[in-house]
Design an enzyme around this catalytic site. Structure first.
Site, mmCIF file in Angstrom:
data_model
loop_
_atom_site.group_PDB
_atom_site.id
_atom_site.type_symbol
_atom_site.label_atom_id
_atom_site.label_comp_id
_atom_site.label_asym_id
_atom_site.label_seq_id
_atom_site.Cartn_x
_atom_site.Cartn_y
_atom_site.Cartn_z
ATOM 1 N N ASP A 31 0.852 -1.193 0.000
ATOM 2 C CA ASP A 31 0.000 0.000 0.000
ATOM 3 C C ASP A 31 0.890 1.247 0.000
ATOM 4 O OD1 ASP A 31 -3.211 0.571 0.965
ATOM 5 O OD2 ASP A 31 -1.773 2.224 1.091
ATOM 6 N N ILE A 32 0.523 2.230 -0.805
ATOM 7 C CA ILE A 32 1.340 3.446 -0.948
ATOM 8 C C ILE A 32 1.311 4.296 0.327
ATOM 9 C CG2 ILE A 32 -0.421 5.041 -1.859
ATOM 10 C CD1 ILE A 32 1.634 5.739 -4.089
ATOM 11 N N ASN A 88 -13.006 -2.891 2.757
ATOM 12 C CA ASN A 88 -13.922 -1.758 2.844
ATOM 13 C C ASN A 88 -14.935 -1.855 1.708
ATOM 14 O OD1 ASN A 88 -12.539 -0.620 5.062
ATOM 15 N ND2 ASN A 88 -11.033 0.306 3.692
ATOM 16 N N GLY A 94 -15.601 3.232 3.749
ATOM 17 C CA GLY A 94 -14.248 3.764 3.546
ATOM 18 C C GLY A 94 -13.585 3.293 2.268
ATOM 19 N N GLN A 95 -14.358 2.731 1.340
ATOM 20 C CA GLN A 95 -13.764 2.255 0.085
ATOM 21 C C GLN A 95 -13.499 3.433 -0.846
ATOM 22 O OE1 GLN A 95 -16.141 -0.610 -2.067
ATOM 23 N NE2 GLN A 95 -14.510 -1.035 -3.541
ATOM 24 N N HIS A 101 -10.521 -5.288 -3.102
ATOM 25 C CA HIS A 101 -9.169 -5.500 -2.567
ATOM 26 C C HIS A 101 -9.261 -5.809 -1.081
ATOM 27 C CE1 HIS A 101 -10.210 -1.240 -2.505
ATOM 28 N NE2 HIS A 101 -9.491 -1.116 -1.386
HETATM 29 P P1 5GP Z 1 -9.731 1.489 0.207
HETATM 30 O O1 5GP Z 1 -9.779 2.818 0.897
HETATM 31 O O2 5GP Z 1 -10.438 1.545 -1.135
HETATM 32 O O3 5GP Z 1 -10.172 0.330 1.038
HETATM 33 O O4 5GP Z 1 -8.192 1.200 -0.082
HETATM 34 C C1 5GP Z 1 -7.498 1.762 -1.151
HETATM 35 C C2 5GP Z 1 -6.047 1.678 -0.775
HETATM 36 O O5 5GP Z 1 -5.284 1.893 -1.957
HETATM 37 C C3 5GP Z 1 -5.595 2.728 0.237
HETATM 38 O O6 5GP Z 1 -5.071 2.099 1.391
HETATM 39 C C4 5GP Z 1 -4.544 3.534 -0.523
HETATM 40 O O7 5GP Z 1 -3.448 3.930 0.287
HETATM 41 C C5 5GP Z 1 -4.117 2.579 -1.615
HETATM 42 N N1 5GP Z 1 -3.664 3.243 -2.823
HETATM 43 C C6 5GP Z 1 -4.309 4.259 -3.476
HETATM 44 N N2 5GP Z 1 -3.617 4.602 -4.581
HETATM 45 C C7 5GP Z 1 -2.528 3.781 -4.622
HETATM 46 C C8 5GP Z 1 -1.444 3.668 -5.545
HETATM 47 O O8 5GP Z 1 -1.335 4.376 -6.555
HETATM 48 N N3 5GP Z 1 -0.492 2.740 -5.267
HETATM 49 C C9 5GP Z 1 -0.582 1.923 -4.161
HETATM 50 N N4 5GP Z 1 0.417 1.042 -3.988
HETATM 51 N N5 5GP Z 1 -1.593 2.010 -3.284
HETATM 52 C C10 5GP Z 1 -2.563 2.922 -3.514
#
Ligand code: 5GP
Length: 115
Positions: A31-32, A88, A94-95, A101
């Protein structure tokens, strides 16, 4: 489904990522913006927008999804101490990326309940 998402671009390499695992069906990467010392995202290559969109057709995929996460958690060395999986779903969940994923979180004690 053939629609492009941020994660299909990561899977194809169009957007760079730190790959942790890949097979025919899944891709995992760092995760970034890590929320814990270990924070890996596991993504099915098939675009299912959210876990609530999964259908009976995805039953096998979802089983392999969790078993693959277990394999990754073990390889990352967090299986014994404990870890957390998070999926999420939707806005209040929080998605932020509409491509299913699983967050694999570990490496420290995690609080409950989530914020
Ligand atoms: P969500 O909030 O949808 O459950 O999770 C999305 C996740 O994707 C977040 O934890 C966010 O940090 C990660 N993320 C968003 N953009 C990028 C990216 O460009 N690269 C990587 N490695 N992670 C990302």
């Amino acid at each position: 489904m053939s629609s492009e998402t941020l994660f299909t671009k990561i899977i194809s390499g169009e957007i760079p990522s730190e790959k942790v695992y890949e097979d025919d069906e899944f891709y995992a990467f760092q995760d970034i913006n890590p929320a814990a010392p270990v924070h890996v995202l596991l993504v099915p290559k098939k675009v299912i927008p959210a876990i609530a969109d999964a259908t009976a057709e995805d039953e096998g995929l979802l089983g392999r999804f969790i078993l693959t996460a277990n394999k990754i958690a073990k390889e990352l060395g967090i299986a014994e101490a404990g870890f957390r999986y998070v999926i999420n779903n939707g806005e209040q969940g929080g998605q932020t990326v509409a491509h299913l994923h699983l967050h694999i979180l570990g490496g420290r004690s995690l609080e409950w309940p989530p914020g």
